[in-house]
Write a protein that holds these residues in place. Structure first.
Motif, short mmCIF file in Angstrom:
data_model
loop_
_atom_site.label_atom_id
_atom_site.label_comp_id
_atom_site.label_asym_id
_atom_site.label_seq_id
_atom_site.Cartn_x
_atom_site.Cartn_y
_atom_site.Cartn_z
N GLY A 172 0.83 -1.20 0.00
CA GLY A 172 0.00 0.00 0.00
C GLY A 172 0.86 1.25 0.00
N VAL A 173 0.21 2.40 -0.05
CA VAL A 173 0.92 3.68 -0.02
C VAL A 173 0.31 4.56 1.06
CG1 VAL A 173 1.76 3.68 -2.40
CG2 VAL A 173 -0.56 4.48 -1.92
N ASN A 189 4.00 9.85 0.47
CA ASN A 189 5.29 10.00 1.15
C ASN A 189 6.00 8.68 1.39
OD1 ASN A 189 3.30 12.24 2.75
ND2 ASN A 189 5.13 13.00 1.72
N GLY A 190 5.29 7.59 1.13
CA GLY A 190 5.92 6.30 1.36
C GLY A 190 5.09 5.15 0.84
N ILE A 191 5.75 4.03 0.77
CA ILE A 191 5.11 2.77 0.38
C ILE A 191 5.29 1.79 1.53
CG2 ILE A 191 7.22 1.99 -0.79
CD1 ILE A 191 5.43 0.50 -2.78
N PHE A 192 4.29 0.95 1.77
CA PHE A 192 4.40 0.02 2.89
C PHE A 192 3.97 -1.38 2.47
CE2 PHE A 192 0.12 1.87 3.37
CZ PHE A 192 -0.66 0.74 3.49
N ILE A 250 -4.78 1.05 0.31
CA ILE A 250 -4.53 -0.27 -0.27
C ILE A 250 -5.56 -0.57 -1.34
CG2 ILE A 250 -4.57 -2.76 0.18
CD1 ILE A 250 -3.45 -2.25 2.91
N THR A 251 -5.09 -1.02 -2.49
CA THR A 251 -6.01 -1.50 -3.52
C THR A 251 -6.37 -2.95 -3.19
OG1 THR A 251 -4.11 -2.09 -4.91
CG2 THR A 251 -5.17 0.02 -5.34
N MET A 252 -7.61 -3.18 -2.85
CA MET A 252 -8.07 -4.50 -2.45
C MET A 252 -8.33 -5.39 -3.66
SD MET A 252 -10.65 -3.35 0.60
CE MET A 252 -10.78 -4.99 1.32
N ILE A 253 -8.83 -4.78 -4.73
CA ILE A 253 -9.00 -5.46 -6.02
C ILE A 253 -8.39 -4.56 -7.08
CG2 ILE A 253 -10.61 -6.37 -7.73
CD1 ILE A 253 -12.58 -6.94 -5.51
N ASP A 254 -7.40 -5.08 -7.79
CA ASP A 254 -6.72 -4.29 -8.81
C ASP A 254 -6.29 -5.21 -9.95
OD1 ASP A 254 -4.58 -5.67 -7.75
OD2 ASP A 254 -3.75 -3.97 -6.67
N TYR A 255 -5.29 -4.75 -10.72
CA TYR A 255 -4.85 -5.53 -11.87
C TYR A 255 -4.27 -6.89 -11.49
CZ TYR A 255 -5.48 -1.76 -15.26
OH TYR A 255 -6.02 -0.81 -16.09
#
Length: 275
Positions: A172-173, A189-192, A250-255
């Motif tokens: 997530g970001v 500001n960050g990725i986690f 967080i993208t729960m459903i994505d590509y």
């Protein structure tokens, strides 16, 4: 060349429920050499003398022992050697069983997350509670317009890890509290990396306590997020709450799950406390 005491390779394969290619492979490794090879035709013939070692090979392969270990035993047949090989294989099987259990739990986690995402109530802001979790955070100023914009920072998180991040947890970001208060929602500001309970990450892991959050789920991905942040911040202000940390988006459903963007679901949570 024919004899009632000799069997062609195809016959042996059928008797022992093996493929001809397996028998040829055993021969190439020196595990099982045919009794006779016709110099003119190249046909291979086996005698009953090969049946006993072939049974041993089949037994040890059924225990999933590697062929090189089987070859070592056949070349040094000994009771102590067999006991040693079996003990080693038992330890390997136990370790593999533990790993399969871990994979089973992770599949269960993903199925639960997918079910949760598909049953999402969209475009409703709510005060929720974020569970305690383990999280890997990497500061990195990001502007995400396309899905591929995540790839470079993900590769940084993945460095020196034994497993791909797609298997370790959910990426997530986040936007820092200071930036949220300034109304700056275009840049992260960050990725986690949100770790599952059984995940092991080689690096610094942050332990976050259970905390109240203002959350929303919406149809779309990161590029649709700024408008949602504005709604969340308005809700926080109207309900006399204070931002208490970086956002978790967080993208729960994505590509990673579908090419149908109409089915995308993203969740944004902002930790808060009462003013």
């Amino acid at each position: 060349m024919e004899s009632k005491d000799l069997f062609q390779i195809g016959e042996v394969a059928r008797m022992f429920h093996l493929s001809v290619s397996s028998l040829r492979h055993y021969e190439a490794m020196g595990l099982l050499v045919p009794e006779v090879t016709d110099p003119e035709t190249g046909y291979r013939y086996y005698s009953t003398r090969q049946f006993e070692p072939l049974n041993t090979i089949r037994y040890l392969r059924a225990l999933d022992m590697p062929l090189n270990e089987i070859a070592d035993f056949l070349q040094n047949r000994d009771l102590d050697k067999m006991e040693e090989k079996l003990q080693q294989q038992k330890e390997i099987v136990i370790k593999r069983e533990q790993e399969l259990k871990r994979i089973e739990r992770k599949i269960g986690n993903r199925l639960n997350q997918l079910k949760d995402a598909r049953n999402s109530v969209l475009d409703v802001i709510a005060l929720t509670t974020a569970r305690a979790c383990r999280l890997v955070w990497m500061e990195d100023n990001l502007t995400i317009k396309e899905f591929v914009d995540m790839e470079t920072p993900i590769r940084k998180l993945e460095q020196k890890q034994k497993e791909a991040l797609i298997f370790l947890g959910k990426v997530g970001v986040g936007i820092a509290a200071e930036q949220l208060l300034k109304g700056q929602f275009q840049q992260y500001n960050g990725i986690f990396l949100l770790l599952d309970e059984e995940d092991q990450y080689d690096g610094t892991v942050i332990h976050l306590q259970e905390t109240p959050c203002v959350s929303v789920r919406f149809r779309g991905s990161h590029k649709e997020a700024p408008a949602q942040y504005e709604k969340l911040m308005n809700y926080i202000q109207e309900h006399n709450l204070k931002v208490a940390g970086f956002s978790r988006e967080i993208t729960m459903i994505d590509y990673g799950l579908t090419n149908d963007t109409e089915k995308f679901v993203t969740e944004i949570s902002i930790p808060v406390k009462v003013s």
